[in-house]
Design a protein around this motif. Structure first.
Motif, short mmCIF file in Angstrom:
data_model
loop_
_atom_site.label_atom_id
_atom_site.label_comp_id
_atom_site.label_asym_id
_atom_site.label_seq_id
_atom_site.Cartn_x
_atom_site.Cartn_y
_atom_site.Cartn_z
N HIS A 1 -68.88 -84.55 7.98
CA HIS A 1 -69.67 -84.85 6.97
C HIS A 1 -68.99 -85.20 5.70
O HIS A 1 -67.87 -84.62 5.40
N GLU B 1 -67.25 -82.97 3.03
CA GLU B 1 -66.42 -82.00 3.54
C GLU B 1 -64.85 -82.44 3.74
O GLU B 1 -64.49 -82.70 4.72
N ARG C 1 -72.73 -86.14 1.94
CA ARG C 1 -72.76 -85.49 3.35
C ARG C 1 -73.03 -86.62 4.44
O ARG C 1 -72.31 -86.97 5.50
N HIS D 1 -64.87 -78.44 9.38
CA HIS D 1 -66.05 -78.42 8.74
C HIS D 1 -65.89 -77.39 7.69
O HIS D 1 -64.98 -76.55 7.55
N THR D 2 -66.78 -77.75 6.41
CA THR D 2 -66.93 -76.73 5.34
C THR D 2 -68.28 -76.19 5.27
O THR D 2 -69.19 -77.16 5.60
ZN LIG Z 1 -70.20 -80.31 8.28
#
Ligand SMILES: [Zn+2]
Length: 399
Positions: A30, A33, A73, A132-133
């Motif tokens: 994403h 991130e 994103r 991820h975050t």
């Molecule tokens: Zn993510």
């Protein structure tokens, strides 16, 4: 893939001289991130700088390049929801000389090339780590598909482990990789903009390298610090959790989460969680709130988690090793497809409500609901890995 693209896509590589596992780490699937990408740069640099002895090799891969550049994103659609095995097999078998339809299809094509190029190791295992975050504050955690092999590997990280989220999310990269038979861990490091998310990703990377046997504990200077950092960041919330509810917002542009919820915060039945225009959305059960949405893009409003009893996990390990799934087909309302027990069709008018719990216990995942019938499938490579670790028997490199 052009050389310029390849250069940006590959964050770095290390190792390769001594036989051992392949670790593929993805950051920034994403585009909003970037913490995973930064952490990969740091760890790859450290390995190089300290000339750390290494078995196998690690490769750091950047996910959505165009979205990372813009800090969004995604551009056209979520790159982590377009990994349908049937579609990818089609691409692979015809060499894919068709033009990608949108930005994320092009990213996916590049990523497939990378995976198939670097996972051609036939002798040693391949591990995937997807960094991820989240848009909400809260502790780091791990998501895995519930196979016994994933469980055993995930237990080495001192953070909560969430099982079965892939049942609720369609076509994620992690699930695609998992179905090929690799151990695949999703690591969520904390808030998108929190600098400590980068440090948590760094900690997860050192832990992965030691767990997979690429580096020795004594050579991982930062390991102990990393483990205690993760433990503290996870507020000592260890153990396994499962998703008991997902609030999807595919057709709800008015969805608004109530402010201030943190990942893993306890909630009770009746608590006001969100609004859709004037309508209040309240919790239908007690549990913990999970991944409340505080950004504009995304289809998952929030999830609710419940803790899994360790006894239940032990029982499930025992039963799966006994291949207890086979007995399910003699129960009323359950039919095995083609006389086997890998895929089951459940008539929910006959089978009781607790059937899905038992199916989870035995390693099945919910696939589809068709005309009152639930179709479930046993997760592939639950106990044993594929004998041949290579993906290269599938195809040559894509054009
Ligand atoms: Zn993510």
């Amino acid at each position: 893939m052009s050389d310029v693209n390849q250069k940006k896509r590959i964050i770095g590589k290390y190792g390769g001289e001594i036989q051992g596992p392949t670790i593929v780490c993805i950051g920034g699937l994403h585009g909003n991130e970037p913490s995973g990408v930064r952490a990969l740069r740091y760890v790859l640099n450290q390995l190089e700088k300290e000339s750390v002895p290494f078995r196998g090799h690690i490769i750091g891969v950047a996910g959505n390049l165009k979205a990372l550049k813009k800090g969004v994103r995604f551009i056209d659609r979520d790159l982590n929801r377009i990994w349908q095995p049937v579609e990818i097999d089609k691409l692979l078998s015809n060499g894919n000389d068709s033009h990608p339809e949108d930005a994320e299809e092009a990213e996916r094509k590049d990523l497939i090339n990378v995976f198939y190029e670097y996972c051609s190791n036939k002798e040693s295992p391949v591990y995937f780590l997807d960094l991820h975050t989240t848009s909400s504050d809260g502790s780091p955690f791990i998501t895995i598909a519930d196979t016994l092999r994933n469980r055993a590997f995930a237990l080495n990280y001192p953070v909560p482990i969430i099982l079965g989220i892939e049942e609720r999310l369609d076509s994620t990269l992690l699930n695609y990789i998992n179905e090929l038979g690799y151990i695949a861990i999703g690591f969520e490091a904390g808030h998108h903009d929190d600098p400590s998310s980068v440090e948590n990703c760094v900690a997860a990377l050192w832990t992965t390298l030691v767990n997979a046997g690429c580096i020795d504990k004594k050579d991982a200077d930062e390991l102990e610090k990393s483990r205690s950092r993760l433990k503290t960041a996870a507020s000592n919330l260890g153990g396994f959790y499962e998703v008991s509810y997902r609030h999807g917002i595919e057709n709800d542009s008015d969805f608004r989460m109530e402010l201030g919820f943190k990942n893993f915060e306890r909630i009770h039945k009746g608590d006001l969680l969100a609004r859709s225009g004037e309508r209040e959305i309240k919790s239908t059960e007690n549990g913990r709130i999970f991944m409340p949405l505080y950004q504009k893009q995304g289809d998952d409003g929030f999830f609710v988690l419940r803790k899994i009893n360790p006894l239940w996990l032990r029982l499930s390990t025992y039963l799966r090793k006994l291949h207890a799934g086979a007995v399910l087909t003699v129960l009323p309302g359950i039919r095995g497809v083609d006389g086997k027990y890998e895929t089951l069709v459940i008539n929910d008018k006959i089978a009781r409500w607790y059937v899905i719990e038992i199916l989870h216990l035995l390693g099945y995942r919910r696939k589809t609901l068709e005309g009152g019938k639930l179709i479930v499938k046993k997760r592939a490579y639950d106990i044993k890995s594929p004998r041949d670790y290579s993906l290269s028997n599938k195809t040559l490199k894509l054009k």
